[in-house]
Scaffold this active site. Structure first.
Site, PDB file in Angstrom:
ATOM      1  N   THR A 249       0.851  -1.192   0.000  1.00 47.24           N
ATOM      2  CA  THR A 249       0.000   0.000   0.000  1.00 47.24           C
ATOM      3  C   THR A 249       0.882   1.236   0.000  1.00 47.24           C
ATOM      4  O   THR A 249       2.006   1.200   0.485  1.00 47.24           O
ATOM      5  CB  THR A 249      -0.879   0.067   1.264  1.00 47.24           C
ATOM      6  OG1 THR A 249      -0.010   0.207   2.409  1.00 47.24           O
ATOM      7  CG2 THR A 249      -1.757  -1.140   1.406  1.00 47.24           C
ATOM      8  N   ASP A 250       0.370   2.347  -0.544  1.00 49.06           N
ATOM      9  CA  ASP A 250       1.050   3.621  -0.329  1.00 49.06           C
ATOM     10  C   ASP A 250       0.926   3.938   1.151  1.00 49.06           C
ATOM     11  O   ASP A 250       0.155   3.290   1.872  1.00 49.06           O
ATOM     12  CB  ASP A 250       0.462   4.725  -1.215  1.00 49.06           C
ATOM     13  CG  ASP A 250       1.430   5.907  -1.370  1.00 49.06           C
ATOM     14  OD1 ASP A 250       2.423   5.974  -0.612  1.00 49.06           O
ATOM     15  OD2 ASP A 250       1.191   6.760  -2.240  1.00 49.06           O
ATOM     16  N   TRP A 251       1.634   4.950   1.592  1.00 49.12           N
ATOM     17  CA  TRP A 251       1.970   5.129   3.006  1.00 49.12           C
ATOM     18  C   TRP A 251       0.807   5.500   3.943  1.00 49.12           C
ATOM     19  O   TRP A 251       0.957   6.401   4.796  1.00 49.12           O
ATOM     20  CB  TRP A 251       3.112   6.145   3.081  1.00 49.12           C
ATOM     21  CG  TRP A 251       4.456   5.470   3.253  1.00 49.12           C
ATOM     22  CD1 TRP A 251       5.386   5.803   4.192  1.00 49.12           C
ATOM     23  CD2 TRP A 251       5.021   4.378   2.537  1.00 49.12           C
ATOM     24  NE1 TRP A 251       6.478   4.978   4.089  1.00 49.12           N
ATOM     25  CE2 TRP A 251       6.280   4.086   3.088  1.00 49.12           C
ATOM     26  CE3 TRP A 251       4.570   3.571   1.497  1.00 49.12           C
ATOM     27  CZ2 TRP A 251       7.096   3.057   2.625  1.00 49.12           C
ATOM     28  CZ3 TRP A 251       5.384   2.554   1.027  1.00 49.12           C
ATOM     29  CH2 TRP A 251       6.621   2.306   1.595  1.00 49.12           C
TER      30      TRP A 251
END
Ligand code: BGC
Length: 714
Positions: A249-251
């Site tokens: 996932t992105d952050w």
């Protein structure tokens, strides 16, 4: 010692022995599996960590190492507070302008080599979103408005990085085309535009380069967070395209539904929190999470370790090779936009105007920022090349830069790890300009822009020049021209700017984008003719911002809520960039593919051979000018009438010749796979190819045909 033996020794030294993932999974408890797929908390990072942005959790008992992940798109991002440094390469928007896959593979290899030396297992790059609108804050981290160029250049970068045994993470999958409200914005995109534009670049890269990881975007798409979409992550990415790597996932700037993300196909939750570990444990307990999904994710983390773990006993990288690649890349990526007989320079003393001539923007801010050993400035490169520059201007600007930078550093502590705001341009007195025009033989004015994640660019004082910049260009041009002396503008850009209103004033315009740490040297090489520009625009420069087909469906005025904030309609559909301007006959300031050279090229002997599986287009390019140079070329194809509505021309293949001496020729042969002629039929839900006569246009830019031909498909 071979890399393989080194790897085995390192693994043994740390007690990390390869085991079959299934055996490992059988031994792991639920808690361990949950921790394995969630990033390690920053407080637990070892002190040897060099400021990288994430790690995974180690399980020495099972031979699972802690992997290190670091940005980013212009080279390795280490913390500014550490002494370690990495090479800053030109931005993605720049390197796409080289249209040179071999060069980009070298850049990826150089970045991957430094990552390896710093014990980084995954480089969180490249950004591969489509440049939909000129104002997206992260456009410089992306390649192009065209998906073919995006996919091929991205694939070359990934191959380069992974040749070192370091993973590449292509991002942000998908439709992360604006930064305003990036965590929640819902992109409303038709299935056809999604397939043909916003997924296409990722698809090409996955199929050609097999990236070991991919990062899912923060935003939603057609009502569902991308990270929660099994259709995108499992059905399309994994099953249809055959992606066999790890999805992260992105952050997680916003809370998401961990169970849904895991089920959709995400394997690693970044940067990781205790809540996510708990969500997984409870989810499996309540039945909301299927153990098979957790096992899949865990196995992917283990597999990534096998692919990328090289131990901890590696030598810090030598940065000299990176610097050489960075300089070459900056030269090859620069686009000569105008040249009215001024360049290459023919000697004399230079008046270097503009703060950026002394304080170049090497890289953008945010996670693409790179703390490099040194940025070569334009004035410094001129000095090193023995080219005299105006001492009074040099004195004024260098003092201003030193004073104002110290002030900014002192007051912007929070931002230092991701880049500092730019120093504003200096307003100069007319007397000073006149004295310079008296003393000096020509002028160079550098105009710069930065940008970065989390915020989109502004129209005023960003897309449009500031009043001080307009005045500087206007007055320097008028004053130097009155004395019969010429003026070049160097553009040092993180994105597209308005050029139509002022481009006729200077005698030359050289766009070096964000050129990386060797930028000043590259500018000097290009202005003097030591390097011959061969870059071509990978994006269109419209006449005005509001000509862009997405202009009114983009948060250019940053509304607080509603349209373009909560959701953005991609009403332009497949008509993005040149697909729109060419089809609708809309005048532009500089077309996609535009770029000049110090030499000229003739094209001849066009042959088109169409078979069931492909179309082969071959022709001869001859250097008809007086100096050595490379030619960058695109093959554009038009579809027969009667099928789906199509753009008048679409890029279907591209290439670049080797450096040709005057009079020398090269036979170019480029292939278009038959499948690439298809369009995505939204109702039939499949790719369809229209039968009939296809037009072929060979040219350096999207608007100008140099050779034309056709072929038939039944
Ligand atoms: C960015 C990613 C980046 C990550 C780690 C996120 O905010 O969107 O591109 O890789 O941070 O720094």
């Amino acid at each position: 010692m071979s890399k393989r033996i080194l790897l085995i020794l390192c693994l043994c030294g740390l007690g990390v022995l390869p085991l079959k993932a299934q055996n490992t999974l059988d031994q792991m408890s639920l808690e361990e599996k949950a921790q394995c797929v969630v990033g390690l908390k920053r407080e637990l990072f070892p002190p040897t960590n060099k400021g990288v942005c994430a790690r995974t959790v180690a399980f020495p008992a099972y031979g699972i190492p802690s992997l290190t992940l670091a940005d980013g798109s212009s080279g390795l991002r280490l913390s500014r507070r550490e002494s370690a440094r990495a090479t800053a390469f030109p931005s993605n928007m720049a390197i796409a302008s080289s249209w040179d896959q071999e060069l980009v593979q070298k850049i990826g290899a150089a970045a991957g080599y430094e990552a390896l030396g710093y014990q980084v297992n995954v480089l969180l790059a490249p950004g591969m979103n489509i440049i939909r609108n000129p104002l997206c804050g992260r456009n410089f981290e992306y390649y192009s408005e065209d998906p073919l160029l995006t996919g091929k250049i991205g694939a070359a970068f990934v191959k380069g990085v992974q040749s070192n045994g370091v993973g590449s993470s292509i991002k942000h999958f998908t439709c992360n085309n604006q930064e305003t409200n990036r965590g929640h914005n819902n992109a409303l995109v038709s299935m056809r535009a999604l397939r043909e534009l916003y997924l296409k670049g990722f698809e090409i890269c996955v199929k050609e380069a097999s990236p070991w990881t991919l990062m899912t975007a923060y935003n939603s798409l057609n009502g569902l967070p991308v990270q929660e979409s099994p259709a995108l992550v499992t059905d399309i990415l994994r099953k249809e395209w055959g992606f066999d790597g790890l999805v992260m996932t992105d952050w997680s700037i916003v809370p998401h539904n961990t169970a849904a993300q895991l089920h959709a196909g995400n394997d690693l939750f970044m940067p990781g929190s205790d809540n996510q570990v708990q969500d997984i444990i409870q989810g499996v307990g309540s039945g909301a999470i299927d153990m098979a999904d957790l096992d899949r994710a865990c196995a992917k983390v283990i597999e990534l370790g096998r692919r990328t773990w090289h131990g901890t006993d590696l030598e810090a990288p030598d940065l000299a090779p990176g610097a050489a690649v960075s300089r070459l890349a900056a030269c090859e990526s620069a686009v000569l936009m105008e040249n009215n007989g001024m360049l290459p320079l023919s000697g004399g003393q230079a008046a270097l105007f503009g703060v950026r001539s002394y304080d170049l923007v090497a890289v953008g801010s945010g996670s693409a920022f790179v703390v490099c050993p040194h940025v070569v400035q334009i004035n410094e490169a001129f000095r090193q090349a023995g080219i005299p520059t105006d001492p009074e201007l040099e004195d004024l600007y260098t003092k201003y830069v030193a004073f104002a930078s110290a002030d900014i550093e002192a007051n912007e502590k929070v931002k230092v790890h991701i880049g500092l705001p730019l120093l504003p341009e200096l307003a100069l007195s007319q007397t000073l300009i006149e004295k310079a025009a008296e003393r000096d033989d020509y002028a160079v004015i550098t105009i710069g822009r930065t940008a970065g994640e989390g915020i989109d660019r502004n129209l005023e004082d960003d897309y449009y020049l500031t009043e001080t910049e307009k005045e500087l260009i206007g007055r320097v041009c008028a004053t130097f021209h009155a004395k019969g002396k010429k003026v070049a503008v160097v553009l040092n850009l993180a994105g597209i700017i308005e050029t139509e209103s002022w481009k006729a004033l200077p005698d030359a315009i050289l766009n070096v984008w964000l050129p990386g740490q060797e930028g000043g040297a590259a500018v000097c090489d290009l202005l003097t003719g030591a390097a011959n520009p061969s870059g071509r625009l990978a994006v269109t420069f419209p006449v005005d911002y509001f000509d862009a087909p997405s202009a009114l469906d983009f948060p250019y005025d940053h509304p607080e809520a509603g349209k373009n904030y909560d959701q953005t309609r991609y009403d332009e559909d497949i008509y993005v960039g040149y697909r729109y301007y060419c089809t609708r006959g809309k005048e532009v300031s500089y077309p996609f593919g535009h770029g000049l050279s110090y030499t000229s090229f003739d094209y001849s002997k066009l042959k088109i051979k169409a078979s069931r599986s492909k179309v082969v287009v071959s022709f001869t390019v001859t250097n008809s000018g007086g100096v050595e140079g490379k030619e960058t070329l695109g093959i554009y194809v038009s579809a027969p009438a009667g099928g789906l509505d199509k753009p008048s021309w679409e890029l279907k293949a591209f290439g670049k010749t080797r450096a040709l001496a005057p009079g020398e020729s090269e036979k170019v042969s480029l292939e278009i796979p038959a499948g690439d002629l298809a369009s995505y039929h939204p109702v039939k839900g499949k790719w369809v190819t229209a039968a009939g006569v296809y037009g072929v246009r060979i040219g350096t830019n999207a608007e100008k045909a140099i050779l034309t031909g056709k072929f038939r498909r039944d």
